[in-house]
Structures are given as C-alpha cells and as structure tokens.
Design an enzyme around this catalytic site. Structure first.
Site, PDB file in Angstrom:
ATOM      1  N   LYS A  22       0.833  -1.211   0.000  1.00 19.26           N
ATOM      2  CA  LYS A  22       0.000   0.000   0.000  1.00 19.26           C
ATOM      3  C   LYS A  22       0.864   1.256   0.000  1.00 19.26           C
ATOM      4  CE  LYS A  22      -1.719   1.660   4.005  1.00 19.26           C
ATOM      5  NZ  LYS A  22      -1.364   3.081   4.177  1.00 19.26           N
ATOM      6  N   ASN A  23       1.850   1.297   0.880  1.00 17.14           N
ATOM      7  CA  ASN A  23       2.640   2.522   1.027  1.00 17.14           C
ATOM      8  C   ASN A  23       3.591   2.784  -0.138  1.00 17.14           C
ATOM      9  OD1 ASN A  23       1.340   3.049   3.371  1.00 17.14           O
ATOM     10  ND2 ASN A  23       3.091   2.680   4.732  1.00 17.14           N
ATOM     11  N   CYS A 116      -4.664  12.817  13.370  1.00 23.56           N
ATOM     12  CA  CYS A 116      -5.260  11.497  13.163  1.00 23.56           C
ATOM     13  C   CYS A 116      -5.093  10.710  14.455  1.00 23.56           C
ATOM     14  CB  CYS A 116      -4.641  10.780  11.978  1.00 23.56           C
ATOM     15  SG  CYS A 116      -3.036  10.100  12.314  1.00 23.56           S
ATOM     16  N   ARG A 121       0.716  14.430  13.350  1.00 25.06           N
ATOM     17  CA  ARG A 121       1.151  14.244  11.964  1.00 25.06           C
ATOM     18  C   ARG A 121       1.119  15.523  11.124  1.00 25.06           C
ATOM     19  NH1 ARG A 121      -0.778   8.376   9.997  1.00 25.06           N
ATOM     20  NH2 ARG A 121       1.074   8.553   8.725  1.00 25.06           N
ATOM     21  N   ASP A 307       5.068   0.759  12.032  1.00 28.39           N
ATOM     22  CA  ASP A 307       3.881   0.068  11.518  1.00 28.39           C
ATOM     23  C   ASP A 307       3.822  -1.403  11.959  1.00 28.39           C
ATOM     24  OD1 ASP A 307       3.030   2.375  10.323  1.00 28.39           O
ATOM     25  OD2 ASP A 307       3.520   1.779   8.279  1.00 28.39           O
ATOM     26  N   ARG A 399      -8.489  -0.427   5.080  1.00 21.85           N
ATOM     27  CA  ARG A 399      -7.669   0.608   4.432  1.00 21.85           C
ATOM     28  C   ARG A 399      -6.359   0.019   3.915  1.00 21.85           C
ATOM     29  NH1 ARG A 399      -5.732   4.630   8.108  1.00 21.85           N
ATOM     30  NH2 ARG A 399      -4.418   4.890   6.293  1.00 21.85           N
TER      31      ARG A 399
END
Ligand code: UD1
Length: 420
Positions: A22-23, A116, A121, A307, A399
């Site tokens: 994803k990233n 968030c 952030r 993460d 997500r």
C-alpha cells in the site's frame, strides 16, 4: 458497518500470498501526474486507501481503469488542481498529490489533513521544502494554497526529521523542477526507493537512491514517459503474518515477499525464538514453542518499523517474561493497548513506553479497531484467545490489508466478516 468474528486457539498451516505494498502504491499512483503517457501499474493491493487515491485523481480529471490487481492511469486529462476536504479527511496520504500537481501546473490546493488517531502528523516539512524550491504557500480556509507560476527550482533541502511521504512529495516535485535538488536526511524506506527507481528509469536522473542524501536532476517541467511496473510486496502485511505464525506457534510460508525489506522484523522474531527459511521470493517461519520476551524501539528504516509495533505488542503478551516496547515516531500510537487489556493482556504504559508482562491467557471479547495497524494487533490477539472475539470498526483494517480474512481462512483460521 462490517465486523470480524474470530474463534481463537487454532493452529495455522499453509501458504499466504503477500499483496503489493500500500505505502509504495500511494506515491507511485501520485507519480502518474508527472507522466505524459498512460501508466500501467501491476501488483496493486485491493485496499480502500488505493481506491481513495484513484478516486481523488479521477475527481481531478484523470482516467483510472482499475482491474483487480492492476490499474492504468492517464493524467493527460487532469485539469483540476484542488484536492478537496471530503477525500483528504479520509486519507492523510492524499497530501502526496501536492508535490506533483504543483510542479506540473504551477499551482495546487490541498485540504490540510489535520490530526489522526496516532498523533498530530503535521506536514510542515513538506511545505518548508516546497517554499525553499520557490513555492508561495498560504494556509486559507483549511487548505494549503501553493503556487509557483514560473515552476519550482532545484535547491538544497535538509529535512529536520526523516519523513516518508515528505521525501516522496519533494522527490516528485523535484522531478519536474528546473535544476538540481539535493535532499539530505531523506527517508530510505523501500517504498521511497521504488519511487526513485521508477523515476530514474523514466528519465529523471536520481543519485543516492537508498541513501539519506538524494540528488534529483529536474526536467524543467517536461513530462516524463513511465513504463509499466509492478509494486513491491507489502513488508508490513508480510510482517503481520509472520507475527501470526509466531503467536499461534504455526509454520507459515509467505510467497511474493522480500526478506531483505524485513531485516529488523525478522531479527526481532529470531530474538523471540523463531527460525526462518528464506528464498528470493518467500519466507517460511518455524516458530518456537516458547516465545522469549523482547525489547523494541521503533525507528525509521532500516530500524524497526512503527507500523509493526502494535503487532509485536500483541505477540509480546504471549512471551514468557517482560517485554519493553518504545514508540519513537508517533506520540499516540498505543490505542490498541486498552483493547488488548480488555482481552486480558498485562500491559503498563508510561509515556511512549509499553511494558508487557507475559504470558497472559487472553480471552475473546468485543473490541474496537482504532487505526490500521492496531486492528491487525487485535486480529493476532484474537487468534490465541479463548472463545470468540468480535473486532468492530474494521474499516481501519480494510484501508491497508488486502483480503485479510480470506488469507487467514486459507491457512486454517476461523474468521468471518459479519454486518453489525
Ligand atoms: C508514513 C507511512 C506510515 C508510517 C510512517 C512512519 C505512508 C503512506 N505512510 O507516514 O504508514 O507509519 O511513514 O514510518 O507511507 N513529521 C513532521 N512534519 C512533517 C512530516 C512528518 O513533524 O512535515 C513527523 C511525523 O509527525 C512523525 C515523523 O515525522 O513523527 C515521521 O512521519 P512521516 O515519515 O512523515 O510519516 P508519513 O509519511 O505520514
């Protein structure tokens, strides 16, 4: 709204195919704004964040044909330069369009992403670097309004802090700028490396790829020709399933993965007792029957990834002894702790340090997902809990995890997606 129901205490066995990262996909999709051709992207994960970014590009006028695990993006028809609040609020990474749109069109507006769940952030470092490149930036009515009517100019940028999307944004801005941009203290994550490699292969000379100093030679606003490419495997998804093998004490093989991107994760699992067989594209975990406690500090790549912090915290509840986990990147990234405590985990929090006393027999409960990776920690805990766990608000999980329940079901987990 969907929730996941998981029956615990089952061992797993088999093979899981890892999806594209994803990233890596997010900046690479944003990069298509720099292209003069339509770009074919393969091995795209089927996750909500990717659809959100493609929707944002479509709203701006691009054509995006998304077919299972590939997309063709044509930004020749992209004329709108304002990324509105309704999309940006659902995904902070929307900020990745700022650099490419500004460098191509000379102006761009992006809604400020705001805070968030895992912390403030800010995007100050993105904006400061663009200003150094000659952009005029105003914050008005919740939007970043950036303009550079004569294009961006290369310069020397020193990031005060290592930022992943900040580095990606400035690399893309520099790609079409006039002259040479040097970024010092650049992020070295594999996802940033892939972005630089693709740009480099598309005619933007970039030196120092994979190091903390990147030099980008801009094309003076000439759009580039980007050939078809395939997204690198998701190292966080792979790391999560390795934790799945370790926590359930099950042998699992992951295919379509790159062990070299998982150095710090594999090292910590080895410290906890697991052993591995590694090939070019696969990793097999042989878990230990006794999990040893661990000490972890999250850092930028190649350090231990933030993460993966939540997943290791879940794993540490099953270690024999006391583990210490320190979060150095985000100030509020321990929301999963209170949910794990409700399942019987013994965790004490002191600022950004969690002390986990193992081993706890966890028991199934109704729990709430609070952010993307926190959700996967709850899934891991549920796999070893007595009874049934219901994980609510799994839109967080959707997500970033492609087909999580199908993949876990495929290796023997009892997991079902239900409607509230
Ligand atoms: C990316 C990843 C995310 C990961 C994070 C850290 C994507 C889409 N997301 O997020 O999964 O958890 O890297 O590895 O790739 N900071 C500032 N000012 C800025 C930018 C960042 O102070 O302008 C701070 C942040 O608050 C944080 C640290 O720098 O403390 C690192 O953040 P950053 O690397 O920018 O995270 P993201 O790119 O948002």
């Amino acid at each position: 709204m969907d929730y996941l129901q998981i029956e615990g205490i089952k061992s797993l066995n088999g093979t899981i195919k890892i999806s594209g990262a994803k990233n890596a996909s997010l900046p690479l999709i944003a990069m298509t704004i720099l292209a003069k051709n339509s770009v074919n992207i393969k091995n795209l994960p089927n996750v909500a964040d990717i659809k959100t970014l493609l929707k944002l590009l479509s709203n701006l006028g691009a054509k995006c044909d998304f077919l299972e695990d590939r997309v063709v993006v044509d930004t020749a028809t992209l004329t709108e330069t304002k990324a509105t609040y309704d999309i940006v609020k659902t995904m902070r990474a929307s900020i990745l369009v700022l650099g490419p749109i500004l460098t191509r069109f000379g102006h761009c507006e992006v809604s400020l992403p705001g805070g968030c769940a895992i912390g403030q952030r800010p995007i100050d470092l993105h904006l400061k670097a663009l200003e150094q490149m000659g952009a005029k930036i105003k914050i008005k009515a919740g939007y970043v309004q950036a303009s550079a009517p004569n294009g961006l100019k290369g310069c020397n940028i020193i990031f005060d802090k290592i930022t992943v999307t900040g580095t990606a944004n400035i690399v893309m801005a520099a790609a079409l700028a006039t002259g040479k941009t040097t970024i010092t203290n650049a992020a070295r994550e594999p996802e940033v490396v892939q972005l630089c490699e693709i740009l480099n292969a598309s005619g933007v000379t970039i030196e120092g790829i994979g190091t903390a100093i990147l030099t980008i030679y801009g094309t003076s606003q000439e759009l580039i020709n980007i050939k078809e490419f395939s997204i690198i495997p998701d190292r966080i998804e792979a790391g999560t399933y390795l934790c799945g093998g370790a926590i359930t004490k099950s042998e699992l093989t992951l295919e379509n993965t790159k062990a070299e991107h998982l150095g710090a994760v594999i090292a910590k699992l080895e410290e906890m007792g697991s052993t591995f067989k590694i090939t070019k594209n696969s990793i097999t975990i042989y878990p230990s029957q006794v999990i040893k406690p661990v000490k972890i500090i999250t850092q930028e790549y190649p350090g231990f990834p933030t993460d993966m912090q939540a997943q290791f915290l879940a794993l540490a509840t099953q270690a024999d002894g006391t583990s210490i986990i320190e979060e150095r990147l985000f100030e509020n990234r321990f929301m999963h702790v209170s949910e794990l405590q409700r399942m019987g985990a013994e965790i004490s929090l002191n600022g950004n340090v969690a002390t986990v006393s193992g081993k706890s027999q966890l028991s199934g409960a109704d729990v709430m997902a609070t952010d993307l990776r926190a959700s996967s920690a709850l899934v891991l805990a549920a796999l070893v809990s007595e009874g049934t766990t219901n994980i609510h608000r799994i839109y967080h999980l959707d997500r970033g995890y492609d087909s999580l329940e199908q993949k876990l079901k495929g290796v023997g987990a009892k997991i079902t997606r239900l409607k509230e």
